[in-house]
Design a protein around this motif. Structure first.
Motif, mmCIF file in Angstrom:
data_model
loop_
_atom_site.group_PDB
_atom_site.id
_atom_site.type_symbol
_atom_site.label_atom_id
_atom_site.label_comp_id
_atom_site.label_asym_id
_atom_site.label_seq_id
_atom_site.Cartn_x
_atom_site.Cartn_y
_atom_site.Cartn_z
ATOM 1 N N SER A 72 47.248 42.888 42.064
ATOM 2 C CA SER A 72 47.152 44.234 41.735
ATOM 3 C C SER A 72 48.037 45.238 42.361
ATOM 4 O O SER A 72 48.664 46.442 41.729
ATOM 5 C CB SER A 72 45.808 44.953 41.872
ATOM 6 N N PHE A 79 54.071 45.920 33.508
ATOM 7 C CA PHE A 79 53.829 44.661 33.045
ATOM 8 C C PHE A 79 52.754 43.917 33.911
ATOM 9 O O PHE A 79 53.283 43.339 34.513
ATOM 10 C CB PHE A 79 55.335 44.091 32.882
ATOM 11 N N PRO A 80 51.724 44.103 33.614
ATOM 12 C CA PRO A 80 50.618 43.658 34.627
ATOM 13 C C PRO A 80 50.630 42.051 34.510
ATOM 14 O O PRO A 80 51.107 41.318 33.389
ATOM 15 C CB PRO A 80 49.462 43.955 34.176
ATOM 16 N N MET A 81 50.437 41.399 35.599
ATOM 17 C CA MET A 81 50.341 39.987 35.568
ATOM 18 C C MET A 81 48.932 39.738 34.775
ATOM 19 O O MET A 81 48.076 40.177 34.959
ATOM 20 C CB MET A 81 50.088 39.383 37.064
ATOM 21 N N PRO A 82 48.658 38.571 34.381
ATOM 22 C CA PRO A 82 47.575 37.912 33.770
ATOM 23 C C PRO A 82 46.143 37.994 34.724
ATOM 24 O O PRO A 82 46.534 37.660 35.810
ATOM 25 C CB PRO A 82 47.889 36.439 33.209
ATOM 26 N N ASP A 83 45.218 38.730 34.073
ATOM 27 C CA ASP A 83 44.046 39.033 35.120
ATOM 28 C C ASP A 83 43.254 37.753 35.256
ATOM 29 O O ASP A 83 42.404 37.848 36.033
ATOM 30 C CB ASP A 83 43.363 40.148 34.401
#
Lengths: 449, 209
Positions: A72, A79-83
């Motif tokens: 996080s 562009f977040p990383m896959p949660d």
């Protein structure tokens, strides 16, 4: 320059040149494109992803590299990383992430692979002439750009220490970036030199794989586990930063109490305040020191045939010496004066850690070690750079005011005395982000037309 | 997204991850010789406040969108359709939508229907959407975040709703005039009204590009 002058430079107009297609380069391309700039990105290697790509010939990856900052705090803000990924993704996942980022925003079509920039020269006031040398063939091209962003990173030119007798040493000596395969450690007596994150991680790898592992550390640094109080450590500490000021000290001390007393028990005396420089984040290291699979020693005094002597007089006989001594920043294409590099120091002096003090249209992205994830910092840096280029084009008066502001910000940001040369790039994340925030606010006050 | 908003979000615990139901249709999946995949056109990702979630778009929307050469997808946020329920309010649902958006192969258009419009509006504040389409928005925050990357925004409402305070507030927040469609705001998934609405959205998207 005779060989290039046969043809005139090709003028790319208002386009921007980005050097390097690693994480910082990709983010720079995306943010510039988003602000309407044409971008040419030049990558020396034939792959994207920079240090995260093991196929890159300058990749610094060592066996089992993982992020030391949590997902996080490391993901690119937009562009977040896959949660469903782990808190601390591996280097392979990082490469997957960066590849997905490039694909999602269609960045690959702006990247020229196998093209090394051999020379960047200011021309016509604020423009740049860039000489691109392709990997194959010898037809160098000259192009003119309105601005240049250097995103070549600072983890590719190994920092190799010199010890008496090192070149006559009869065992194997490798820099951490040459290790690559964990099987090289198996069954060997390994000496790891260097107490940073890479040295600590490699020592842990050697602790489980090698016949024995000795870890030579010159100075004590702060050791943090990857989890504090049931949360990823950097997240827990960032949350403390959001609390009222009078509580921060108390809460930080409470979080650090356990790790600090454990380090003291293992004989590690940290120098300086907790976050003056990047801490070592490794949860396994103390356990390995505790069960004796890593033996900590002081500084190496000399190499002597098959033996290595330490400053305290003891000697060991390692098969393999791993120099986890980090990297030096290196700029190959730009005149060092433009980056404020003085004398022999490889470290540039930039305004707000990104703008060249000499040229308004030259900037460096990602040349900081904030002790938190670098990707978000690079995102906001390149966001600021893109807006700066817009403002500069549309409103010269505001641009001049802005220049003054950046200079004052740069003057406030002085390195604390006595930091290790390795930590010259360190910044306090909260302070630096606040400064970036002020810069972006100034640039966004009136939308650039 | 401003830097301050990101700092705030990075200090807030992320919503619990859920296995999201995701439906998609590529132009090639239609097995129609006439339909060519358009690599320049942005993909489209839809969500709705309807409890059916992603499945609501299966009957008409996905096929119709894919028919224009676009990658068409829809997602169920937590508690909808095949996605398990989990804690979290508006923010967590916007998180689900952003997470779905980054798995779309390219920069995507966000279409939100009813409460879905509120999630899409929040998601567009965190993810640089190619365009933002709000269909009969409900429960949109009073001051929605500025969409990052400055995408074009389209507001489509049923004729009956044009004068409601809610729609007015959204139109004012984005500084745009609403486009109207015939029929009820709940009746957008099937029937002649739905086709008209969809064609209006698709022609707006085509014009924007």
């Amino acid at each position: 320059m005779q060989e290039y002058s046969s043809q005139a430079a090709y003028d790319r107009g208002e386009a921007v040149c980005v050097i390097g297609a690693g994480a910082a380069g990709l983010i720079a391309v995306k943010n510039l494109r988003e602000n309407g700039f044409e971008v040419d990105c030049y990558e020396r290697d034939t792959v994207l992803g920079g240090l995260w790509n093991p196929q890159n010939q300058h990749s610094p990856l060592y066996p089992n590299t993982h992020l030391v900052t949590s997902r996080s705090q490391t993901e690119i803000p937009d562009f977040p990383m896959p949660d469903d990924w782990p808190d601390y993704p591996s280097s392979a996942q990082m490469l997957t992430y960066l590849t997905a980022y490039a694909k999602h925003f269609g960045l690959s079509e702006h990247i020229w692979y196998g093209s090394e920039i051999s020379h960047v020269e200011p021309v016509e006031g604020s423009r740049f002439e860039v000489v691109v040398k392709p990997a194959a063939g010898n037809a160098a091209r000259r192009l003119r750009y309105a601005a240049v962003i250097i995103a070549t990173g600072h983890h590719w030119s190994p920092n190799l220490p010199s010890y008496p007798g090192l070149d006559q040493f009869r065992g194997t000596v490798l820099h951490s970036s040459q290790l690559k395969d964990p099987s090289r450690l198996r069954g060997k007596h390994v000496l790891v030199i260097g107490g940073g994150n890479s040295g600590t991680d490699i020592a842990c790898e050697a602790a489980v794989n090698a016949a024995s592992c000795t870890h030579s550390v010159r100075r004590g640094s702060w050791h943090l586990p990857k989890y504090l109080g049931g949360e990823p450590g950097d997240f827990a500490l960032a949350r403390v930063g959001g609390r009222p000021k009078f509580l921060r000290r108390f809460l930080t001390d409470r979080l650090l109490k356990g790790p600090a007393s454990l380090a003291a028990r293992m004989g590690i005396v940290p120098e300086g305040k907790p976050f003056a420089e990047e801490p070592v984040r490794n949860g396994r290291y103390m356990e390995h020191v505790g069960d004796g699979s890593i033996r900590r020693r002081g500084e190496v005094a000399r190499f002597d045939g098959f033996d290595v002597a330490f400053a305290d007089g003891t000697e060991i006989r390692p098969d393999l010496v791993v120099l986890a001594t980090g990297y030096r920043p290196k700029f190959t294409s730009v005149d060092p004066k433009l980056l404020g590099i003085q004398d022999e120091s490889p470290y540039p002096n930039l305004y707000a850690r990104m703008f060249s003090p000499k040229m308004e249209t030259l900037a460096v992205a990602g040349l900081v070690e904030p002790g938190v994830g670098v990707l978000p910092i690079v995102h906001w840096q390149t966001h600021a750079i893109a807006h700066w280029l817009l403002v500069r084009k549309s409103d010269p008066e505001r641009a001049a005011n802005f220049r003054v502001q950046v200079r004052t910000e740069a003057e406030q940001d002085t390195a604390p005395a006595g930091t290790s040369p390795r930590h010259r790039l360190a910044v306090d994340a909260a302070t630096y982000l606040a400064s970036l925030g002020r810069i972006i606010d100034t640039l966004e006050q009136e939308p650039a037309k | 997204m401003s830097l301050a908003a990101w700092v705030r979000r990075a200090r807030t615990p992320a919503p619990a991850p859920v296995a999201r139901e995701y439906a998609y249709l590529e132009p090639a999946d239609l097995f129609d010789m006439e339909i060519k995949d358009d690599p320049e056109a942005s993909p489209v990702l839809c969500c709705t406040g309807d409890p059916a979630g992603a499945a609501a778009f299966q009957a008409l929307w996905l096929k119709r969108i894919a028919g224009t050469g676009r990658y068409a997808a829809s997602v169920s946020v937590r508690g909808q359709g095949g996605t398990p329920a989990a804690d979290g309010g508006l923010e967590a649902r916007a998180h689900d939508l952003v997470q779905a958006a980054v798995t779309v192969p390219r920069q995507t258009v966000l279409i939100g229907h009813k409460e879905g419009a509120a999630w899409a509006a929040l998601a567009a504040g965190r993810y640089p959407a190619a365009a933002l389409v709000l269909v009969s928005p409900q429960k949109v925050p009073k001051e929605p975040p500025t969409p990052v990357g400055g995408p074009p925004v389209l507001l489509v409402v049923a004729e009956a709703e044009t004068q409601t305070k809610e729609v007015q507030a959204v139109a004012d927040a984005y500084g745009i005039a609403p486009l109207t469609f015939a029929g009820s705001p709940d009746d957008v998934f099937k029937g002649a009204g739905a086709e008209g609405l969809l064609d209006a959205i698709l022609s707006w998207l085509a014009r924007k590009e």
